[in-house]
Every structure is written in C-alpha cells, then in structure tokens.
Design an enzyme around this catalytic site. Structure first.
Site, short mmCIF file in Angstrom:
data_model
loop_
_atom_site.label_atom_id
_atom_site.label_comp_id
_atom_site.label_asym_id
_atom_site.label_seq_id
_atom_site.Cartn_x
_atom_site.Cartn_y
_atom_site.Cartn_z
CG ASP A 448 48.45 34.50 37.23
OD1 ASP A 448 49.35 34.97 36.52
OD2 ASP A 448 47.26 34.83 37.12
CG ASP A 516 45.52 38.21 31.36
OD1 ASP A 516 45.53 36.97 31.44
OD2 ASP A 516 45.82 38.95 32.32
C1 GLA Z 1 46.08 37.20 35.71
C2 GLA Z 1 45.82 36.07 34.75
C3 GLA Z 1 44.34 35.97 34.46
C4 GLA Z 1 43.60 35.75 35.76
C5 GLA Z 1 43.93 36.85 36.75
C6 GLA Z 1 43.37 36.55 38.12
O1 GLA Z 1 45.80 38.43 35.12
O2 GLA Z 1 46.55 36.24 33.59
O3 GLA Z 1 44.07 34.93 33.58
O4 GLA Z 1 43.94 34.50 36.29
O5 GLA Z 1 45.34 37.03 36.90
O6 GLA Z 1 43.67 37.53 39.03
#
Ligand code: GLA
Length: 714
Positions: A448, A516
């Site tokens: 990430d 997301d």
């Molecule tokens: C980001 C990612 C999510 C999740 C969160 C965790 O927003 O896109 O899918 O993994 O971080 O903190």
C-alpha cells in the site's frame, strides 16, 4: 516518397512514418492506420507553401521540437544552464538505426552541448508503439532539465475528441469526454504518484465510438508525476506529448550525466475504443506483466480482511473468517492492516514491520498454519514506504523521513514518507520484508501507499531537491529486489485504492487495488475506465458488504458479484455474518467465477453503454465462449430492455446461452418462453443471430445485473 526519405515502422494495423529532410530533424508524417504503400506518402518538405507573416522556413512538427529558433509550439525539451543560451536548442540527426520493428535516432546539438537518443518500437502482436528519449549533457556545466517528452506524436485534425481520466478517492478512473479546441488540453499529476485524479493515460479520436472509428490511446509507464498534453498546431494537426513532470530543480544533469524518460506506450485502432483497449490488453499481457514462473496461474479468489474487521485483529476470529471463506470457495486469505507492532488504528506503527505481540503472542504462525491447513494461500498487507511519527522506527531514525528545512512536516493520514532513495532505508525495509517472507508462508504482499508526496530530501547529496523521481526509482528497485529474492511472491500495488496504477508498477506487481470503493454501482464506471487501458486479470474487484462502507448504498449479492466477477475476484466482507442461504449464494457466484475466469482473464474485452445500461463482454480468443455482463445503473422510460448484439463470436457456430442469475423483478411480470430458456440454459443461438439480431434480455430493475455465459456447442 522514396524509401530512403521515409522512415516507416509498421505493426499489423498501424504505422508511423517520419520524413527525413536535408536539414533538421525528421518530420512527423503519420501515426495511424497501416501504410500499405510508402510511395503514396507525399513529402511534407517542399510541399508546404510559406504562409505570410511567418519566419522563413516555418518548421513543421519534427520528432523533437525545441524552442528558440523558430518553433513556437510546445517544445519536447525544456532546459537551461546558469549562463549562456543553451535554453535554445537546435539538434541535428547524427545516426539512424533501424532493425525490424525498432528505430533509433541519434541527435546532437553541439552548441548547446546536448545529445539525444530517441527510441521507437512497434510490438506487432498488439500494435503498441513504445517510445522513449534519453538526453546526455555533453557540456562542462550542469544542465537543468525542466521537461523532456517521452513521446511526441502527431494527431490528425479529425481526432478532435478526448477522454481523460479524472477522479478522487473511491471514485477513480472516471472518463471525461471533451472536445478539443484552440486551447492546449493538459492533465498533470504533481502528487508523487499518478493519483486518484490523474491516471497517466489519454484517448483521442474522431467519434470515440465503442467498436468503430479511428482511436489513439497513450499511456506513460511511470508511477510518479506526469504531464500529458494535446496542443493544436498551425497546420490543423495536433501534437500529443507525454512525459514525467519535474519539480523546479528536480533534475539537474552534471557533465556527462544522462536522463532517460519513462517509456510511453501508444496505440492506434480503426475499431473504436474496444479495438484500442484490445491492443493495450494484449501488450500488457505479453510485454509488461511478469508472473512468477513465467505464466499466469488462475487468479485465486481473495478474502481481504479490511472491511470485515478493520484494525480489530483477534486470532480466533480471523481463523473463523478464513474457515468461513474457505467453505465458500476462497483461495487466498489476505491479512490487511492492523497486524503489526502496536497498530491499533491509523495513527501509529508504520515502519515497525513485525507482528503485534499483544494480538499475535506467538507471531503470525498460528494464523498462517490455520490458513494453510484450509488449503488457502496467505497474503499480507504492508505499507513500506511510510512511517508514523509514533513508531519505533521514527524514534530511532527521525531523519529517515522526507522533510524540508524550516518548514512544518506535511502529514497525511498521520504519516510521513520515508526517503527510500537512501540505501540504509531500503536496506532496513528489505530486511524486514525478507524476514517476514522467510518466516511465514507469504504468497502475496498487498503493498500500500496511502498519501501524496509533498516533500524534498535533505539527506547526504540531495540538498533539498524534490524527492519525487528518486522515490519512484527507489521503489522499483526495492520491489525488484524482493521479487528476485522471493521469485514466487506476488505483489499488489495499492495506493488508497487506485492511486498508483500504471504500466511501470505493473512490471513489478501482479494486481492492483482498483478502488477502496466496493459499491457495485460506483464500480461500474471505475472498472470501465480502468479496462480502457489495462486487462481484467490484474484488476482487483471485491464483493463488499451489502451496505457499502464508502457510499452507504445497499445492493443485492447478485449485483455486487456480477460487477466483481469481471476482474480478479475477492471478498471483502465478514463471511461469518452471512446466513446459510447467503453463504450458498456466495459459493455459487465464486464457483461461476472459477468456471469463467479463464475466459475473462485471457479473453478480449468489449464494453459499452446504452442509456442507463452498461455492458461488458469477455470473449475467448478462439471465439468458443463468452461471458456477458449487463448492468442497469438507472431506470429509463422504455418498458423493455433492448436486445444487445454480441460481436466476436463465430457466426457459423451455435452457442448454448445461459444466464448465471436473473434478477427478481418488483411487481410480478409475465415472462416469455424465451426468457425461461435463458434461465434454464436451453436457449441456443448462432453467432450470426447474436451479432445481427442480438441477445434477448430480461427486465432489469435499477441497480441490478444479469450475467450470461455462452459456450459453443460441439
Ligand atoms: C488503504 C487501502 C485499503 C486498506 C487500508 C488499510 O486505504 O486502499 O484497502 O488496505 O489502506 O489501512
């Protein structure tokens, strides 16, 4: 035109042509449909009457237009030295090397003390042209580089419509259609990633129809800042340039130093938007993606813990979640954020990449053992480039975070960005990730990156220069090092969803987290924009909770699954909470995904919209099978759903047609025998009927979908 005056590269359906001229650089003559007969291309030099009130020798677009000596359009190169006139350049062609589908031009400007190498290659299988430019400072003083386009190509006057991708967090890849006018069209990212609001790709055409008409597509293989621009030229054409955006003073070439642009990938199709996408998909599949072992294994169904448990990690609960997932057909369990040292929320712990001793007193082993015992692969979330000020790492090395002298720290999601261009920082990260990979059976990292860069690097010799470019290069280096040490590990590029998606990161990763947003209605347009440029097998697509966590809308499982099954499927919901009926419905959708993933992930994708309907069609390359998804986004005044015509099937063959699911319709409606046969699988139609008359479709209430499979009969 004589062969020697024309430099031509061709694929199956596209050509580029450059015209060599006695003085100056080769001129752009053509980027578009295949040139069958080079003798028919008339020479531009000598054919352009000089208009009144123009400089003598008013230049036409050449392969690398520069400012200062008569070109008044956007230059492909901008740069200068502290003293002197090297901000004005005039290159001459010093060498041409052509071999098969590749062409290399060497240019030199002795006065400015610069040399350039321009590279062009057409991948014949996909009709994708790859270009890049390399500059070398031959002078004795530093040359400050402000802009160097990786691609400069002409577009004909009729290419007057453009699609750019805009967006924001949870609404990436939104296609915005605009008409090109007299102003320069330009999109940039200055966020240090290509960002939710600016995927580095653009589409241009005359009508931008789904399956017909000339369409040009371009994308930049770069995960940092970028510029894409389309500028009208004085001869009615336009020029398209793509390249890396530099912060002021970011790239200063010392004597002899070189800079090479990222690759730009461009394609032309006479078969509309879907033809262009098919070219890009073929190219990414064959020339970009690097699968462990060399070939793509069936894309395993994920269960991602994020929206199921967020930071509430309890080992017994997670085991139960994995078991529930395995029962419905999940194949890979991905432990998301919340597993590492004192990570209870997003305020602390980034940098401390070892299991939380309170939540995991015996490490991750009890969980990984359980996951493996279920026959599932294990995946783990990490965000290596980041650091929370509240972390052991920051307490030990506060100087490892990017910052600017005399300025407040720029914080995003409570975190700072590490200066990963420092070898000691990447060494630390490599050791931590390597230790995890050695200790646990990790098949997959979800990598990430949750904030924009807004900072410079002070350390050692960086002297406060903007850190963007170095960051992307160091990231690629770290990813490559991990994959070299652990060749079987797969990596997902996530950046608060789809803020770092491009063909450069895809050389190191095998999946991207598209957004997301797991709301199926929003996902229709998010995935549509994504699929214009990139293929479905790398498009992470999850079935989220019925009540979307990001939009608050509620959707049936069938609608959520119908949208997600055209990507790399995952679940991101708490399977433990589902009752027996919902679990068995979910298991049926997962089984359907497994039965069809081969077609979707290797096939040709067509997409389109018709009023409130959107559709997607994945067709096996041999035309033997197709999966068709039809989504009603909103209602319309027509009483009936129109039949839809399917292309790409063998007109002479007969296909068994079956809906995987038909949506229940509010208020009872009578149904026809035809629709009955669609539901029970007894419907048989020929490829010609499907193409010319179309597929009969059931009533579709708003926010519902139907997915239909077609298989050729023996
Ligand atoms: C980001 C990612 C999510 C999740 C969160 C965790 O927003 O896109 O899918 O993994 O971080 O903190």
């Amino acid at each position: 035109m004589s062969e020697s005056a024309l430099l031509v590269l061709s694929g199956q359906g596209t050509s580029i042509a450059l015209e060599r001229v006695p003085h100056g650089l080769p001129l752009w003559r053509h980027f578009g449909a295949l040139i069958q007969n080079t003798a028919e291309v008339w020479p531009l030099a000598g054919m352009r009457p000089l208009p009144p009130n123009a400089l003598d020798g008013d230049p036409a677009l050449d392969v690398l237009p520069t400012h200062g000596l008569g070109w008044f359009g956007q230059p492909a190169l901008l740069g200068s030295r502290d003293h002197g006139e090297d901000w004005a350049q005039q290159f001459e062609l010093t060498a041409v090397e052509q071999s098969g589908a590749g062409l290399q031009l060497s240019l030199q400007d002795k006065v400015a003390g610069l040399s350039l190498t321009l590279r062009y290659a057409i991948d014949a299988a996909s009709d994708v042209l790859t270009t890049s430019v390399e500059i070398q400072n031959l002078g004795s003083t530093p040359f400050r580089l402000d802009w160097l386009a990786a691609a400069t190509v002409p577009l004909p006057p009729e290419a007057s419509q453009v699609i750019g991708l805009a967006g924001r967090w949870t609404l990436e890849f939104q296609q915005s259609r605009e008409r090109l006018g007299v102003a320069t069209w330009k999109r940039e990212s200055r966020r240090g990633r290509n960002a939710h609001d600016s995927f580095p790709g653009v589409i241009v055409g005359s009508t931008l129809a789904d399956d017909d008409g000339a369409v040009w597509g371009a994308q930049l293989a770069w995960s940092g800042n970028h510029t894409m621009l389309i500028e009208p030229l004085t001869d009615g054409r336009r020029q398209l340039q793509l390249g890396e955006w530099f912060a002021p003073g970011e790239v200063v070439l010392a004597p002899n130093e070189r800079y090479r642009t990222p690759d730009a990938h461009l394609t032309f199709s006479a078969a509309g938007l879907n033809g262009m996408s098919a070219n890009f998909h073929r190219f990414v599949r064959s020339a970009v993606l690097r699968w462990p072992g060399g070939t793509m294994a069936p894309r395993p169904v994920h269960l991602n813990t994020w929206e199921a448990v967020y930071f509430q990690h309890d080992i017994e609960g997670l085991k139960a979640l994995a078991s529930a997932g395995a029962e419905v057909g999940v194949e890979r369990f991905v432990l998301d954020d919340g597993w590492f040292h004192r990570r209870d929320n997003d305020k602390a712990a980034l940098g401390d990449w070892w299991p939380d001793e309170r939540k995991y007193p015996q490490g991750l082993k009890p969980l990984t053992d359980h996951v493996r015992s279920l026959g599932l692969q294990f995946g783990l979330w990490v965000e290596p480039e980041m650091i929370n000020p509240d972390s052991e790492l920051y307490r030990a090395h506060p100087d490892w975070a990017l910052r600017m002298a005399g300025r407040p720290l720029v914080i995003g999601r409570n975190q700072l960005v590490l200066d990963i261009s420092r070898p000691e920082v990447t060494q630390y990260l490599f050791e931590k990730l390597d230790a995890l990979l050695r200790e646990y059976p990790i098949a997959y990292f979800k990598w990430d990156m949750n904030r924009d860069l807004a900072t410079a690097a002070l350390g050692a010799d960086h002297r406060g220069r903007a850190a963007y470019r170095r960051h992307s290069l160091a990231l690629y280096g770290l990813l490559a090092r991990i994959r070299e040490a652990h060749p079987s590990v797969e990596i997902e590029s996530c950046s608060s969803g789809g803020a770092r998606v491009d063909t450069a990161i895809l050389r190191h990763t095998q999946r991207v987290w598209t957004s997301d947003c797991n709301d199926a209605l929003s996902r229709i347009s998010i995935q549509s924009g994504f699929l214009r440029f990139l293929p479905p097998e790398i498009m992470g697509a999850h079935i989220g909770p019925a009540h979307s966590h990001t939009t608050g809308r509620t959707h049936s499982l069938a609608f959520r699954a119908s949208v997600a099954m055209f990507g790399h499927l995952g679940l991101e919901l708490d399977v433990r909470e589902l009752d027996a009926a919902a679990r068995s419905e979910l298991a049926a959708w997962i089984a359907s995904y497994k039965a069809w993933r081969d077609v979707v992930h290797n096939g040709r994708i067509r997409q389109g919209t018709q009023g409130g309907l959107s559709w997607l069609q994945a067709t096996a390359e041999d035309g033997n099978a197709a999966l068709y998804g039809l989504y009603r986004r909103h209602e319309e005044i027509e009483r009936y759903t129109p039949g839809l015509r399917l292309h790409g099937l063998d007109p002479a063959r007969r296909y068994g047609v079956q809906a995987l699911h038909l949506p229940p319709v509010p208020h009872s409606q009578s149904t026809t025998a035809l629709l009955q046969s669609l539901a029970d699988g007894s419907l048989v139609l020929s490829g010609a009927q499907l193409r010319d008359i179309g597929l009969p479709l059931p009533p579709l209430p708003p926010e519902s979908a139907v997915v239909i499979g077609l298989r050729a009969l023996p």
